[in-house]
Design an enzyme around this catalytic site. Structure first.
Site, PDB file in Angstrom:
ATOM      1  N   HIS A 133       0.843  -1.194   0.000  1.00  0.00           N
ATOM      2  CA  HIS A 133       0.000   0.000   0.000  1.00  0.00           C
ATOM      3  C   HIS A 133       0.877   1.242   0.000  1.00  0.00           C
ATOM      4  CE1 HIS A 133      -3.080   2.804   2.077  1.00  0.00           C
ATOM      5  NE2 HIS A 133      -3.385   2.700   0.800  1.00  0.00           N
ATOM      6  N   GLU A 168      -0.014   4.856   0.169  1.00  0.00           N
ATOM      7  CA  GLU A 168      -0.816   6.081   0.298  1.00  0.00           C
ATOM      8  C   GLU A 168       0.163   7.242   0.130  1.00  0.00           C
ATOM      9  OE1 GLU A 168      -4.278   6.992   0.797  1.00  0.00           O
ATOM     10  OE2 GLU A 168      -3.150   8.782   0.265  1.00  0.00           O
ATOM     11  N   HIS A 204      -6.171   4.419  -6.040  1.00  0.00           N
ATOM     12  CA  HIS A 204      -7.350   5.024  -5.426  1.00  0.00           C
ATOM     13  C   HIS A 204      -7.231   6.538  -5.560  1.00  0.00           C
ATOM     14  CE1 HIS A 204      -9.573   1.808  -3.015  1.00  0.00           C
ATOM     15  NE2 HIS A 204      -8.850   1.212  -3.939  1.00  0.00           N
ATOM     16  N   GLU A 217     -16.834   1.186   0.283  1.00  0.00           N
ATOM     17  CA  GLU A 217     -16.417   1.723   1.584  1.00  0.00           C
ATOM     18  C   GLU A 217     -17.295   2.889   2.033  1.00  0.00           C
ATOM     19  OE1 GLU A 217     -12.320   2.816   0.819  1.00  0.00           O
ATOM     20  OE2 GLU A 217     -12.859   4.843   0.269  1.00  0.00           O
TER      21      GLU A 217
HETATM   22  C1  NOJ Z   1      -8.884   5.975   0.754  1.00  0.00           C
HETATM   23  C2  NOJ Z   1      -8.960   4.659   0.070  1.00  0.00           C
HETATM   24  O1  NOJ Z   1     -10.034   4.625  -0.832  1.00  0.00           O
HETATM   25  C3  NOJ Z   1      -9.073   3.580   1.121  1.00  0.00           C
HETATM   26  O2  NOJ Z   1      -9.257   2.337   0.506  1.00  0.00           O
HETATM   27  C4  NOJ Z   1      -7.849   3.599   1.993  1.00  0.00           C
HETATM   28  O3  NOJ Z   1      -8.027   2.663   3.021  1.00  0.00           O
HETATM   29  C5  NOJ Z   1      -7.648   4.979   2.617  1.00  0.00           C
HETATM   30  N1  NOJ Z   1      -7.713   6.000   1.627  1.00  0.00           N
HETATM   31  C6  NOJ Z   1      -6.309   5.113   3.310  1.00  0.00           C
HETATM   32  O4  NOJ Z   1      -5.284   5.123   2.353  1.00  0.00           O
END
Ligand code: NOJ
Ligand code: CA
Length: 689
Positions: A398, A400, A468, A493
């Site tokens: 991941h 981010e 994302h 989500e």
């Molecule tokens: C938004 C993403 O759509 C989600 O899947 C993720 O868990 C969070 N950001 C944290 O990165």
């Protein structure tokens, strides 16, 4: 073709005297395209489908900021026509081979004010729609240029029913609205949204693509773009008096739209049309308008199913950051996920919150948050690398970025090498918050190029990627098949978002809108419906039945499918979980059996390289009965059908987890009667005996 065109040219141009008109059609002649150059130099196109107009004359052209000129009055230099009929095989997909069949019209133009300024417009007419793009040829006097506005219009024939989200430079995570064109109020719709991390809404009359419409006489129209490369995303601004949309490109930090150099081709503008909603969903036009794979060795690219250390953070069971004893991504907890994945045949385990930086990641517009290579001290990456290997699953990385694309780019090589060193080959990226470079938007030219750089860089390392919060997809997964999926819409989500959340019709709209551009990481598979399991103050809930969560694995196509919930919740319903274990993520064939945007969708798909079929049927807030002919199954074969259905008393609001599982022997002569609850669905596996 050449002959046909010359005849049209002669007859129509003499009829209209000063106006020149070029006519072409789709291979089956159902779609007619007319391109006209008026005496004053205006260039417009118009189109009909089965003898009914679908696009009234619509202007084309540009205004440039450098050189400061309009490119919208032209003389014709010449016109070429050609046609293509070929078949190609995607690396993965909904079908194993795709026919690319169109007629092309290439119109070479010169600026009426300066004959040295050249512009070409290329039209491709398919049986399922029209694509067109602009080309700035090398020979033009316009060499380095800055786009001020693209002046492309889509002049519609009436006040169509429209499925839309507000135009926005930074997010596509809106709930869909269904209104007449005249009733679009994007500002009002955007103001209702309290749970989107960052909004940059454009104005009352501006909406995003893919835009889905239905005319009063039952024609379905979808407007989007294909092959969005080195150019900003297109939104559409509506003139409500004439029902004309004009392209509205996402600006950069100083208000320009795109910095370009000839030769250059814009993305394709796409209009998909049919009188059957099912044919909109089966259209492959956007893929056909993208370039073939740039990756030659694709042997390492694999569709996959995964679970994740993810939802438990969203529902408050644990945290991304390391504080107290609630840090989710600790070695023991991740081992538990690896065990569950291994036991149930999943390919991957997504781990979020594994790396330092989460204390400080959100809302600060901070440039250096993560370095993508430093695990938290309670996350023993070496132990977990070995453990995952032993258990035959891969950890999904991941990244981010918290919107800091610049920082991510500085770490590309280190971050991807780190993945390789730890036996990982898939990454989920994320762009929550305001973008850095500051002033850029998620959908501006710089970021469009960034997402492409990620696809190219990961490919160098034989890494698969899904993003994302990226720009809307435009079929680039044909060109970069390692770019498996994207979010780029309101995902499952959002069931956990405190204000608007989701509505049961959402998943019946997404395939007609967001998914037209490519697969979505929707993260289906929620088995627990009241989301207050770990935090009793939460009022949020899932807006489907359990059977519908299963059906989404078939109706929401993606080569990358997550089972969203966590092991404890799957363990409560292992007989239903069996469908998620069984359902493939790659297909040889797809049949869209029934569909109506915002109402229902039923799809059957044939597993890649196998004789087994899988079916998903979903409905909106209304219950639904349907009877399906199983004529897609092989001739002279018997199948064991396992039917995962809503129970009689199931209802997304009052009784979502009520389902029943039935087994039957069927052949392609049989009909299957299905009964879907309110907000419900049905999933079926057909195993050939
Ligand atoms: C938004 C993403 O759509 C989600 O899947 C993720 O868990 C969070 N950001 C944290 O990165
Ligand atoms: Ca509906």
């Amino acid at each position: 073709m050449k002959l046909f065109l010359t005849i049209c040219l002669l007859s129509i141009s003499t009829m209209l005297l000063a106006q020149k008109t070029f006519v072409s059609s789709s291979p089956n002649h159902a779609i007619i395209l007319k391109v006209s150059i008026a005496e004053n130099g205006n260039v417009s196109y118009a189109s009909s489908y089965k003898n009914k107009p679908i696009i009234e004359p619509s202007l084309l052209g540009f205004s440039l900021n450098k050189p400061q000129i309009f490119l919208n009055k032209f003389d014709v230099v010449n016109v070429d026509s050609s046609s293509v009929d070929e078949t190609w095989k995607p690396v993965w997909g909904e079908v194993s081979s795709i026919r690319n069949n169109y007629k092309e019209l290439k119109i070479r133009l010169k600026d009426k004010n300066n004959a040295q300024n050249l512009l070409n417009i290329i039209f491709r007419i398919f049986d399922d729609g029209i694509g067109f793009r602009y080309e700035f040829p090398q020979e033009s006097a316009v060499k380095h240029f800055i786009v001020g506005d693209e002046l492309t219009q889509f002049n519609l024939t009436g006040n169509h029913k429209t499925f839309w989200i507000p135009g926005d430079y930074d997010t596509n995570e809106y709930l869909y609205n269904t209104t007449k064109l005249s009733e679009i109020d994007a500002l009002k719709a955007a103001q209702k949204e309290k749970d989107i991390a960052l909004q940059a809404v454009i104005g009352t009359n501006t909406v995003q693509t893919p835009l889905m419409m239905k005319t009063a006489d039952g024609i379905y129209l979808n407007i989007h773009e294909a092959a969005l490369v080195n150019y900003p995303a297109m939104n559409l601004a509506l003139d409500k008096k004439t029902f004309t949309f004009t392209s509205h490109l996402v600006p950069d930090a100083v208000g320009n739209k795109a910095y370009l150099q000839a030769p250059f081709q814009t993305p394709w503008r796409t209009i998909i049309v049919s009188d059957k909603a099912t044919e909109i969903l089966s259209s492959k036009m956007i893929l056909n308008l993208n370039e073939p794979s740039k990756i030659t060795d694709v042997s390492w690219i694999k569709p996959q199913k995964f679970i994740g250390m993810w939802w438990e953070m969203h529902v408050g069971k644990s945290n991304w950051f390391k504080e107290g004893n609630k840090h989710g991504a600790n070695t023991e907890n991740v081992k538990r996920y690896i065990d569950f994945a291994s036991k149930n045949g999943f390919d991957g385990v997504l781990v979020e919150g594994w790396n330092e930086g989460w204390e400080d990641w959100f809302g600060n517009w901070k440039e250096n948050v993560f370095d993508f290579i430093t695990p938290y001290s309670d996350y023993n990456i070496d132990i977990l690398t070995d453990y995952a290997k032993q258990k035959g699953v891969k950890i999904i990385m991941h990244h981010e970025t918290s919107g800091s694309a610049t920082n991510y780019e500085r770490y590309f090589d280190k971050a991807y090498q780190f993945m390789k060193d730890h036996n990982m080959n898939t990454v989920k990226t994320g762009y929550v918050g305001r973008i850095i470079p500051r002033g850029e938007h998620h959908d501006s030219q710089w970021m469009v190029n960034h997402y492409q750089r990620v696809a190219e860089k990961t490919a160098e390392y034989k890494i698969m990627v899904e993003a994302h919060e990226p720009v809307h997809p435009t079929g680039l997964h044909r060109t970069y098949p390692n770019w498996l999926a994207n979010e780029a819409a309101r995902g499952n989500e959002f069931n956990n978002a405190p204000t608007l959340g989701l509505v049961p019709e959402h998943e019946t709209i997404l395939p007609f809108t967001r998914l037209m551009g490519g697969p979505m990481d929707y993260t289906p598979g929620f088995f627990h419906f009241q989301l207050n399991q770990y935090d009793t103050s939460r009022k949020t809930r899932v807006r489907t039945t359990l059977a519908k969560q299963l059906a989404l694995y078939v109706t929401m196509y993606s080569p990358l499918q997550m089972a969203g919930d966590f092991p404890e919740n799957f363990n409560k319903y292992l007989d239903a979980f069996q469908f998620i274990r069984d359902v493939p993520v790659d297909w040889d064939d797809t049949k869209i059996l029934e569909a109506e945007p915002a109402d229902y969708i039923t799809i059957a798909r044939k597993a890649k390289g196998k004789s087994n079929w899988f079916l998903g049927a979903i409905t909106d807030e209304n219950s639904r009965k349907t009877s399906l002919k199983l004529d897609f199954l092989d001739d002279n074969a018997k199948y064991e059908a396992t039917i995962y259905q809503d129970a009689e008393n199931a209802d997304w609001q009052t009784n979502p987890a009520a389902y029943k599982i039935e087994k039957k022997i069927v052949t392609n002569k049989n009909t299957l009667e299905l009964s879907l609850a309110k907000g419900g669905g049905c999933a079926v596996s057909f195993v050939k005996l």
